[in-house]
Motif scaffolding. Structure first.
Motif, PDB file in Angstrom:
ATOM      1  N   ASP A 127       0.857  -1.187   0.000  1.00 57.43           N
ATOM      2  CA  ASP A 127       0.000   0.000   0.000  1.00 57.43           C
ATOM      3  C   ASP A 127       0.893   1.238   0.000  1.00 57.43           C
ATOM      4  O   ASP A 127       2.115   1.145   0.014  1.00 57.43           O
ATOM      5  CB  ASP A 127      -1.004  -0.023   1.167  1.00 57.43           C
ATOM      6  CG  ASP A 127      -0.344  -0.033   2.527  1.00 57.43           C
ATOM      7  OD1 ASP A 127       0.693   0.645   2.713  1.00 57.43           O
ATOM      8  OD2 ASP A 127      -0.865  -0.705   3.432  1.00 57.43           O
ATOM      9  N   GLU A 128       0.280   2.401  -0.014  1.00 53.90           N
ATOM     10  CA  GLU A 128       1.034   3.643  -0.200  1.00 53.90           C
ATOM     11  C   GLU A 128       1.795   4.112   1.033  1.00 53.90           C
ATOM     12  O   GLU A 128       2.620   5.018   0.940  1.00 53.90           O
ATOM     13  CB  GLU A 128       0.093   4.755  -0.663  1.00 53.90           C
ATOM     14  CG  GLU A 128      -0.922   5.160   0.386  1.00 53.90           C
ATOM     15  CD  GLU A 128      -1.913   6.181  -0.110  1.00 53.90           C
ATOM     16  OE1 GLU A 128      -2.343   7.006   0.710  1.00 53.90           O
ATOM     17  OE2 GLU A 128      -2.282   6.157  -1.288  1.00 53.90           O
ATOM     18  N   GLY A 155      -6.866   5.072  -3.309  1.00 50.41           N
ATOM     19  CA  GLY A 155      -7.538   5.582  -2.127  1.00 50.41           C
ATOM     20  C   GLY A 155      -6.629   5.508  -0.928  1.00 50.41           C
ATOM     21  O   GLY A 155      -5.623   4.794  -0.920  1.00 50.41           O
ATOM     22  N   SER A 156      -6.986   6.266   0.084  1.00 47.64           N
ATOM     23  CA  SER A 156      -6.196   6.304   1.312  1.00 47.64           C
ATOM     24  C   SER A 156      -7.049   5.850   2.486  1.00 47.64           C
ATOM     25  O   SER A 156      -7.162   6.538   3.493  1.00 47.64           O
ATOM     26  CB  SER A 156      -5.659   7.723   1.545  1.00 47.64           C
ATOM     27  OG  SER A 156      -4.781   8.079   0.501  1.00 47.64           O
ATOM     28  N   ASN A 202      -4.183  -3.434  -1.950  1.00 47.91           N
ATOM     29  CA  ASN A 202      -2.864  -3.164  -2.514  1.00 47.91           C
ATOM     30  C   ASN A 202      -1.747  -3.982  -1.885  1.00 47.91           C
ATOM     31  O   ASN A 202      -0.683  -4.110  -2.462  1.00 47.91           O
ATOM     32  CB  ASN A 202      -2.553  -1.673  -2.425  1.00 47.91           C
ATOM     33  CG  ASN A 202      -3.448  -0.866  -3.337  1.00 47.91           C
ATOM     34  OD1 ASN A 202      -3.893  -1.343  -4.374  1.00 47.91           O
ATOM     35  ND2 ASN A 202      -3.743   0.363  -2.954  1.00 47.91           N
ATOM     36  N   ARG A 203      -1.973  -4.574  -0.721  1.00 47.02           N
ATOM     37  CA  ARG A 203      -0.972  -5.429  -0.069  1.00 47.02           C
ATOM     38  C   ARG A 203      -1.130  -6.829  -0.635  1.00 47.02           C
ATOM     39  O   ARG A 203      -1.899  -7.639  -0.135  1.00 47.02           O
ATOM     40  CB  ARG A 203      -1.175  -5.430   1.449  1.00 47.02           C
ATOM     41  CG  ARG A 203      -1.009  -4.079   2.104  1.00 47.02           C
ATOM     42  CD  ARG A 203      -1.036  -4.173   3.619  1.00 47.02           C
ATOM     43  NE  ARG A 203      -2.251  -4.774   4.148  1.00 47.02           N
ATOM     44  CZ  ARG A 203      -3.257  -4.096   4.720  1.00 47.02           C
ATOM     45  NH1 ARG A 203      -3.185  -2.781   4.817  1.00 47.02           N
ATOM     46  NH2 ARG A 203      -4.314  -4.740   5.175  1.00 47.02           N
TER      47      ARG A 203
END
Length: 174
Positions: A109-110, A156-157, A165-166
């Motif tokens: 993720d981000e 998205g956050s 995303n992981r």
């Protein structure tokens, strides 16, 4: 004399170019997506046989396995029971097609630095690879790559996007 020489060179060039003109084939191949057989006759169309995917293809892989994606917990690269079930179906398919090679992509993720996420993505991809190898798949058939946070599946956050995303994604190499 110079004009004659130039005219001669131009004539030779025109003749050479005219000789290279491409001729239209007598029968044109079908446009992409068009069938060469009548609908419902079961002939080959677009790389697929009938309604199923070509055996051993990337499409066949996606249709045959439970998922091409394994998800991970935050800051983790451990294979949980759900991931094991997914990787087991991938191992069965890969056993059935011993000449197929795959790449496992590691993603994050981000959150975190670029360097941290590249390293974590690498550990995730290798964790999935090691599981498949333990299930009997030749390690030489599997390559890994880490994209870190550079290729998110969900934008998205929030926790929902982070969870998607992981992941580690198995991609059949054509």
């Amino acid at each position: 004399m110079a004009n004659r020489k130039a005219a001669l060179v131009m004539s030779v060039a025109l003749i050479a170019v005219a000789g290279c003109a491409k001729k239209r084939p007598p029968v044109l191949p079908p446009a992409p997506g068009e069938s060469t057989t009548a609908p419902g006759t079961g002939g080959e169309t677009g790389g697929q046989v009938g309604t199923g995917a070509l055996p051993g293809s990337a499409e066949d892989f996606r249709r045959s396995v439970r998922s091409d994606t394994v998800n991970f917990a935050l800051d983790s690269y451990d294979i949980d029971p759900d991931a094991r079930a997914i990787l087991d179906t991938q191992a069965q398919w890969l056993t059935q097609y011993p000449n197929v090679r795959v790449t496992i992509e590691g993603h994050c993720d981000e959150r975190g630095t670029r360097e941290y996420n590249l390293a974590l993505g690498d550990r995730r991809a290798n964790s999935a690879k090691n599981y498949l190898v333990a299930r009997g798949i030749d390690a030489g058939r599997i390559t890994t790559i880490s994209y870190g946070k550079e290729r998110p599946q969900a934008v998205g956050s929030d926790e929902g996007a982070y969870a998607q995303n992981r992941r580690a994604v198995t991609v059949v190499i054509s």
